[in-house]
Design an enzyme around this catalytic site. Sequence first.
Site, PDB file in Angstrom:
ATOM      1  N   ASP A 169       0.909  -1.352   0.095  1.00 14.86           N
ATOM      2  CA  ASP A 169      -0.071   0.110  -0.014  1.00 14.86           C
ATOM      3  C   ASP A 169       1.019   1.270   0.011  1.00 14.86           C
ATOM      4  O   ASP A 169       0.647   2.228  -0.567  1.00 14.86           O
ATOM      5  CB  ASP A 169      -1.125  -0.009   1.213  1.00 14.86           C
ATOM      6  CG  ASP A 169      -2.079  -1.218   1.246  1.00 14.86           C
ATOM      7  OD1 ASP A 169      -2.376  -1.562   0.049  1.00 14.86           O
ATOM      8  OD2 ASP A 169      -2.027  -2.090   2.220  1.00 14.86           O
ATOM      9  N   HIS A 196      -5.831  -3.823   5.132  1.00 16.74           N
ATOM     10  CA  HIS A 196      -5.311  -4.033   3.766  1.00 16.74           C
ATOM     11  C   HIS A 196      -6.599  -4.384   3.037  1.00 16.74           C
ATOM     12  O   HIS A 196      -6.459  -5.641   2.275  1.00 16.74           O
ATOM     13  CB  HIS A 196      -4.117  -5.078   3.727  1.00 16.74           C
ATOM     14  CG  HIS A 196      -3.859  -5.349   2.384  1.00 16.74           C
ATOM     15  ND1 HIS A 196      -3.070  -4.163   1.597  1.00 16.74           N
ATOM     16  CD2 HIS A 196      -3.839  -6.300   1.291  1.00 16.74           C
ATOM     17  CE1 HIS A 196      -2.765  -4.861   0.528  1.00 16.74           C
ATOM     18  NE2 HIS A 196      -3.323  -6.131   0.370  1.00 16.74           N
TER      19      HIS A 196
END
Length: 336
Positions: A169, A196
């Site tokens: 990310d 996530h």
Amino acid sequence: MFMASRIQTRAFSASARNLSKVTVLGAAGGIGQPLSLLLKLNPRVTELALYDIRGAPGVAADVSHVNTKSNVKGYEPTPSGLASALKGAEVVLIPAGVPRKPGMTRDDLFNTNASIVRDLAKACAESAPEANILVISNPVNSTVPICAEVFKARGVYNPKRLFGVTTLDVVRASRFVSEIKKTDPVDEKITVVGGHSGVTIVPLFSQSSHPDLSSNADLVKRVQFGGDEVVKAKDGAGSATLSMAMAGARMAESLLRASQGEKNVVEPTFVDSPLYKDQGIDFFSSQVELGPNGVEKILPIGKVDAVEEKLIEACLTDLKANIQKGKAFVAENPGN
Ligand SMILES: NC(=O)C1=CN([C@@H]2O[C@H](COP(=O)(O)OP(=O)(O)OC[C@H]3O[C@@H](n4cnc5c(N)ncnc54)[C@H](O)[C@@H]3O)[C@@H](O)[C@H]2O)C=CC1
Ligand SMILES: O=C([O-])CC(=O)C(=O)O
């Protein structure tokens, strides 16, 4: 004489400390193969153990010809093969499990991947209870709590050694920002917190050198749903593998640097965290300082702006449900 033996002892313990066995569970997959290659290229890794339910010896034979010093071994898909792959590991990376197809959420992978991760966590608890466990398999928001419950049930849970890999990310966020700002992504330090998947992924642009970007809704969405971009482009052939391998190798390298004494090694990762425990959320991804014992210090979220505050609120609702689902799965399906 006394002096010489002291020096020898010191030399031995220094080199012993730098012997790092790293194990990949799911090593023959889309992530597992490039990840194994990147780990073979890492001089901090002295032994690379590759395990999969199919194909690990072949991947190991291939990677073992790369001319770096580490030894590579592929293990047979048997309980004893798995146990041997894990014995003595300092870092275990788990990219085992199925990836998404277009139209699926990460949570849609739960039914298949929960039991895969539960069973591999059991093997880790038995054969490598002191290793750093890096969970890549999705849904990370649930698979990390699954590992924790399995370790707790066996009395070997160490919250400092369990990590959900959310590195991709921040890798994406820095790249996307660099594309907009025409900068080098290396210079773009973007903090991403939460979990996530989708709205649980919260970039904090207000803390970067481009605070204006927090109101760029398209960019925020691109970071939150970057995985979908790849799933769509691969059109049924899976999700991110190459960028994920790079992100996983980076996280493993950071842990090895920290365990070998480097200070101020900080990575974002989804860990057992005090940050939102008062709201019943036991795991949260934030900037974490790593050390020889795994998690050294969980850094505070810091100042966020009004837009980000709202994003965090939305994140917490989903995250709580995802974590609860993982815990409930182990309670209801403890396995053998
Ligand atoms: N945390 C993150 O940022 C990311 C996570 N992922 C996740 O990583 C996982 C793996 O993705 P890919 O490598 O693309 O999938 P893949 O299907 O290409 O590879 C998975 C591998 O796991 C193996 N496997 C299945 N069950 C196993 C078991 N019990 N023990 C050992 N190996 C086993 C399979 O044989 C296969 O080789 C997926 O769940 C995916 O969603 C993917 C990208 C990013
Ligand atoms: O999107 C997916 O399913 C795989 C993943 O976690 C990512 O690429 O971030």
